[in-house]
Design a protein around this motif. Structure first.
Motif, PDB file in Angstrom:
ATOM      1  N   ARG A  37       6.106   6.196  22.061  1.00  0.00           N
ATOM      2  CA  ARG A  37       6.764   6.623  20.819  1.00  0.00           C
ATOM      3  C   ARG A  37       6.710   8.143  20.684  1.00  0.00           C
ATOM      4  O   ARG A  37       7.688   8.780  20.269  1.00  0.00           O
ATOM      5  CB  ARG A  37       6.106   5.960  19.614  1.00  0.00           C
ATOM      6  N   ASP A  41       9.852  10.648  20.569  1.00  0.00           N
ATOM      7  CA  ASP A  41      10.010  11.563  19.433  1.00  0.00           C
ATOM      8  C   ASP A  41      10.233  12.994  19.913  1.00  0.00           C
ATOM      9  O   ASP A  41      11.138  13.694  19.428  1.00  0.00           O
ATOM     10  CB  ASP A  41       8.774  11.490  18.532  1.00  0.00           C
ATOM     11  N   LYS A 138      15.025   2.974  19.482  1.00  0.00           N
ATOM     12  CA  LYS A 138      14.948   4.410  19.178  1.00  0.00           C
ATOM     13  C   LYS A 138      14.646   4.697  17.718  1.00  0.00           C
ATOM     14  O   LYS A 138      14.013   5.704  17.391  1.00  0.00           O
ATOM     15  CB  LYS A 138      16.277   5.067  19.570  1.00  0.00           C
ATOM     16  N   SER A 139      15.126   3.840  16.820  1.00  0.00           N
ATOM     17  CA  SER A 139      14.904   4.054  15.393  1.00  0.00           C
ATOM     18  C   SER A 139      14.742   2.713  14.698  1.00  0.00           C
ATOM     19  O   SER A 139      15.259   1.684  15.153  1.00  0.00           O
ATOM     20  CB  SER A 139      16.059   4.842  14.769  1.00  0.00           C
ATOM     21  N   ASP A 140      14.008   2.720  13.585  1.00  0.00           N
ATOM     22  CA  ASP A 140      13.699   1.484  12.869  1.00  0.00           C
ATOM     23  C   ASP A 140      14.968   0.759  12.421  1.00  0.00           C
ATOM     24  O   ASP A 140      15.950   1.384  12.006  1.00  0.00           O
ATOM     25  CB  ASP A 140      12.856   1.782  11.631  1.00  0.00           C
ATOM     26  N   GLY A 157      16.846   3.830  22.627  1.00  0.00           N
ATOM     27  CA  GLY A 157      16.378   5.086  23.195  1.00  0.00           C
ATOM     28  C   GLY A 157      16.132   5.040  24.686  1.00  0.00           C
ATOM     29  O   GLY A 157      16.229   6.058  25.368  1.00  0.00           O
ATOM     30  N   ARG A 246      10.883  -1.897  14.857  1.00  0.00           N
ATOM     31  CA  ARG A 246      10.451  -0.511  14.702  1.00  0.00           C
ATOM     32  C   ARG A 246      10.620   0.276  15.999  1.00  0.00           C
ATOM     33  O   ARG A 246      10.714  -0.289  17.084  1.00  0.00           O
ATOM     34  CB  ARG A 246       9.000  -0.453  14.232  1.00  0.00           C
ATOM     35  N   THR A 247      10.642   1.583  15.836  1.00  0.00           N
ATOM     36  CA  THR A 247      10.768   2.482  16.975  1.00  0.00           C
ATOM     37  C   THR A 247       9.718   2.148  18.038  1.00  0.00           C
ATOM     38  O   THR A 247       8.539   1.980  17.727  1.00  0.00           O
ATOM     39  CB  THR A 247      10.581   3.938  16.515  1.00  0.00           C
TER      40      THR A 247
END
Length: 330
Positions: A37, A41, A138-140, A157, A246-247
């Motif tokens: 993660r 990020d 990649k994103s929630d 992602g 979630r991510t």
């Protein structure tokens, strides 16, 4: 073009490190990042800083001990029966996007490295393989929403190679058909070696990836992702209606035909007719399967790889040997 991330140790440095794989060399990333993660990020939100932190010093890939490039605290959601040929060998019809999307969980504790040994648990007679493409979120996605292909750039992602190892006798022979137990034993999810972080243009290759699995050198599974029944956009939209994602979580998109499991009408009936008698159902199921197929045995070697048809995306190769659990193991 995206970036191939690996997690590794060396004989000189026993600390887990992150690096960028280019050809046969690893370039260390000089950033403190505890999980994938953190890597994602920095990569997606501070790309200039990420690129500047890639060391010019190289480590030969052959000198590195590779670990799974994802953390074990993630949620793994698996699609079942998502290729027509796999549905057929499971005794079902070919399926269509209009039919229900089969989803089941797999424990994060089943994750192991791309070259680790796969442990056949005590009491398991029907150990099977399943090569799968994994999507790293990649994103929630925490609320129900419509999702189309154009949304995937913001939601997926990375890509990863995984093996959804399965104990078929645990899966079909236990009370109420224990998919979770049959799929979630320790070492039942080799992942990596590469976490391929996507750039925008890579999404055009999502349905041009070739999955290949070899057992003791013989090709057993070989297909391309254009044959997925339930595509990622529809799958994520469906999942958003009943589960929070979630991510960093992983969606395993299903395995093609060629697994060892072989359920014909007779086997299916034996399962259904003995649904309330666990011992009898398991005995009949195991006997029927062993009469048809040689399942994975200690010493067997699996080799898996996923590449785009043009070769630009390469998720690396897994090589895993099967071993038996120690006699005193739980």
């Amino acid at each position: 073009m995206g970036t191939s991330i690996v997690r590794y140790k060396t004989a000189k440095n026993r600390a887990l490190s992150w690096g960028v794989l280019r050809g046969e060399n690893i370039f260390t990333i000089d950033l403190k990042m505890d999980s994938h993660r953190d890597v994602m990020d920095r990569y997606f939100n501070d790309r200039l800083d990420f690129d500047a932190a890639i060391s010019q010093a190289t480590i030969p890939l052959a000198n590195a001990l590779l670990y799974a490039p994802v953390s074990t605290d993630i949620q793994i959601l698996c699609q079942g029966l998502n290729y027509a040929d796999h549905r057929a060998e499971g005794g079902l019809n070919e399926g269509s996007p209009d039919q229900e999307n089969l989803i089941f969980p797999k424990a994060g504790s089943s994750i192991c490295g791309p070259n680790d040994e796969i442990i056949r648990p005590r009491g398991c007679e029907l150990l099977d393989y399943e090569i799968e493409l994994g999507l790293i979120i990649k994103s929630d996605i925490l609320e129900s929403r419509r999702i189309n292909e154009d949304d995937l750039e913001s939601l997926i992602g990375g890509l990863i190679l995984a093996n959804d190892v399965s104990a078929r006798d645990f899966q079909f022979g236990a009370p109420a058909m224990q998919w979770f137990r049959g799929k979630s034993q320790k070492t039942f999810c080799p992942m990596g070696p590469v976490l391929y972080l996507l750039d925008k243009d890579d999404l055009a290759q999502l349905y041009q990836l070739r999955l290949t699995l070899r057992l003791n050198g013989e090709v057993k599974q070989d297909t391309t992702t254009d044959l997925l029944i339930h595509k990622p956009a529809a799958t994520l939209a469906d999942l958003s209606t009943y589960v929070g994602i979630r991510t960093g979580d992983c969606i395993l998109t299903g395995t093609p035909g060629g697994v060892l499991l072989d359920i014909d009408m007779k086997t299916g009936l034996s399962i259904m007719l003995n649904l309330k008698n666990d011992t009898k159902r398991r005995d009949k199921f195991v006997a029927a399967q062993l009469a048809k197929t040689r399942y994975l045995q200690p010493g067997d070697v699996l080799e898996l790889d996923i590449k785009s048809l043009d070769g630009n995306i390469d998720l690396g190769r897994q090589t895993n040997q099967i071993i038996d659990a120690l006699p005193d193991a739980c």
